[in-house]
Design a protein around this motif. Structure first.
Motif, PDB file in Angstrom:
ATOM      1  N   SER A 170     -13.813  46.567 -73.826  1.00 42.87           N
ATOM      2  CA  SER A 170     -13.625  47.627 -72.835  1.00 42.87           C
ATOM      3  C   SER A 170     -14.053  47.128 -71.455  1.00 42.87           C
ATOM      4  O   SER A 170     -14.859  46.195 -71.326  1.00 42.87           O
ATOM      5  N   ARG A 171     -13.525  47.760 -70.414  1.00 38.24           N
ATOM      6  CA  ARG A 171     -13.915  47.406 -69.048  1.00 38.24           C
ATOM      7  C   ARG A 171     -15.412  47.657 -68.833  1.00 38.24           C
ATOM      8  O   ARG A 171     -16.083  46.893 -68.134  1.00 38.24           O
ATOM      9  N   CYS A 230     -12.392  51.329 -82.421  1.00 41.00           N
ATOM     10  CA  CYS A 230     -13.158  52.470 -81.897  1.00 41.00           C
ATOM     11  C   CYS A 230     -14.468  51.994 -81.269  1.00 41.00           C
ATOM     12  O   CYS A 230     -14.866  52.464 -80.193  1.00 41.00           O
ATOM     13  N   VAL A 233     -13.711  50.217 -77.944  1.00 39.83           N
ATOM     14  CA  VAL A 233     -13.367  51.198 -76.909  1.00 39.83           C
ATOM     15  C   VAL A 233     -14.631  51.883 -76.391  1.00 39.83           C
ATOM     16  O   VAL A 233     -14.765  52.176 -75.194  1.00 39.83           O
ATOM     17  N   ALA A 234     -15.596  52.107 -77.284  1.00 40.46           N
ATOM     18  CA  ALA A 234     -16.850  52.760 -76.904  1.00 40.46           C
ATOM     19  C   ALA A 234     -17.791  51.830 -76.144  1.00 40.46           C
ATOM     20  O   ALA A 234     -18.878  52.257 -75.735  1.00 40.46           O
ATOM     21  N   GLY A 235     -17.384  50.561 -75.968  1.00 38.39           N
ATOM     22  CA  GLY A 235     -18.203  49.636 -75.192  1.00 38.39           C
ATOM     23  C   GLY A 235     -19.261  48.889 -75.971  1.00 38.39           C
ATOM     24  O   GLY A 235     -20.191  48.328 -75.379  1.00 38.39           O
ATOM     25  N   ASP A 248      -1.591  51.241 -77.701  1.00 35.09           N
ATOM     26  CA  ASP A 248      -1.954  52.384 -76.847  1.00 35.09           C
ATOM     27  C   ASP A 248      -3.203  52.094 -76.026  1.00 35.09           C
ATOM     28  O   ASP A 248      -3.274  52.452 -74.833  1.00 35.09           O
ATOM     29  N   GLU A 249      -4.200  51.444 -76.636  1.00 30.55           N
ATOM     30  CA  GLU A 249      -5.449  51.159 -75.929  1.00 30.55           C
ATOM     31  C   GLU A 249      -5.223  50.154 -74.794  1.00 30.55           C
ATOM     32  O   GLU A 249      -5.846  50.260 -73.731  1.00 30.55           O
ATOM     33  N   SER A 252      -3.316  52.067 -71.946  1.00 31.26           N
ATOM     34  CA  SER A 252      -4.152  53.024 -71.214  1.00 31.26           C
ATOM     35  C   SER A 252      -5.298  52.349 -70.458  1.00 31.26           C
ATOM     36  O   SER A 252      -5.967  52.987 -69.642  1.00 31.26           O
ATOM     37  N   GLN A 254      -7.976  51.240 -71.962  1.00 28.80           N
ATOM     38  CA  GLN A 254      -9.231  51.400 -72.706  1.00 28.80           C
ATOM     39  C   GLN A 254      -9.764  50.052 -73.192  1.00 28.80           C
ATOM     40  O   GLN A 254     -10.973  49.864 -73.316  1.00 28.80           O
ATOM     41  N   LEU A 255      -8.849  49.134 -73.489  1.00 29.54           N
ATOM     42  CA  LEU A 255      -9.212  47.774 -73.868  1.00 29.54           C
ATOM     43  C   LEU A 255      -8.437  46.797 -72.997  1.00 29.54           C
ATOM     44  O   LEU A 255      -7.297  47.069 -72.600  1.00 29.54           O
TER      45      LEU A 255
END
Length: 300
Positions: A170-171, A230, A233-235, A248-249, A252, A254-255
């Protein structure tokens, strides 16, 4: 061969393939005691032992192995002849047994199946979604989708798409911990892995002719890659997963991919496989053509 002897042969084949009378009883929908009696009757008829019994398992004798190969081949030829005879109308029909990887099958194949059923109303589908390795020949599956690199030379395979795997995070994680530029730098990061993927516990990357392998202390392992997505995405950390799983991630934001100059080597492809046989039923041929057409343009 009369009806009683044919039932005995079927009982023997099911027991041989299932490894127990209980497994054969599930296949034949008969009580295990009936299956056992039929196998014993066949042995008495042939005056030879086909299966060695013990309290723990059944093991085929040399005669049992020989009979199995001959009878399975004969039954396969009979089935081919029957299918050829019933397909003179050129209308696909019958039950199609398909083995699918659990997550990939649910996400990428299941949404397509209603369209196939609408196009071929006389075909029914029996789909098994599982990550276990299915023996197509012994378990009588018509087709399977398999991911990665193939090893079973008895099967005819066709690649549908790539199974490219990416290292992603994730960012937020990268903003806090920095972005690794080389595989070596992954040792300074929190990494998440699926122990069932090829190559575990190592991650192997390629950059041109250079191959670099890293073995990491994973903070989290899970045999379901969706749970690792998951967590990423939650870092929580960095993971490696198939592109088809994170379309999708990625879209968007998210990743985001990392190590863009390096290619993860354990990817292989998405393959459609079927038993190697002289005759392929029409129901199987039309499904192959139909699914190949859906993957003409890679969907991820």
């Amino acid at each position: 061969m009369d009806g009683a002897e044919f039932d005995e042969v079927l009982a023997f084949l099911a027991t041989f393939e299932g490894g127990s009378f209980a497994a054969a009883s599930d296949v034949l929908n008969r009580d295990a005691s009936i299956v056992s009696r039929r196998v014993s009757a066949l042995e008495a008829r042939l005056a030879t032992r086909l299966l060695e019994r013990s309290t723990r398992r059944l093991a085929p004798t040399e005669a049992g192995n020989l009979l199995y190969r001959r009878m399975r081949s004969a039954l396969s030829m009979m089935e081919e002849a029957r299918n050829e005879a019933t397909e003179t109308s050129s209308i696909a029909s019958g039950s199609l047994r398909i083995a699918l990887p659990a997550t990939f099958g649910q996400r990428r194949i299941a949404p397509l199946l209603p369209g196939f059923l609408a196009a071929y109303p006389k075909v029914t589908i029996e789909a098994e979604y599982s990550d276990r390795y299915v023996d197509l020949i012994h378990e009588r599956f018509d087709l399977a989708i398999r991911l990665g690199n193939l090893s079973d030379s008895r099967l005819i395979a066709r690649q549908l798409a790539s199974n490219e795997r990416l290292a992603v995070a994730s960012r937020a994680y990268l903003a806090q911990h920095g972005t690794p530029e080389t595989p070596d730098q992954l040792a300074m990061h929190v990494c998440l892995a699926n122990p069932r993927l090829e190559g575990y516990p190592e991650w192997k990357f390629r950059n041109g002719d250079t191959v670099h392998t890293v073995r990491l202390p994973f903070r989290m392992t899970a045999d379901d890659s969706s749970s690792l997505v998951c967590a990423a995405v939650a870092g929580i950390g960095i993971t490696v997963c198939a592109r088809w799983l994170i379309v999708d991630e990625l879209a968007s934001g998210q990743l985001v991919p990392i190590l863009s100059d390096w290619q993860f080597t354990h990817g292989g492809g998405v393959h459609l496989v079927r038993p190697s046989a002289r005759y392929t039923p029409l129901k199987t041929r039309v499904f192959i053509d139909w699914i190949v057409d859906r993957f003409k343009v890679q969907p991820w």
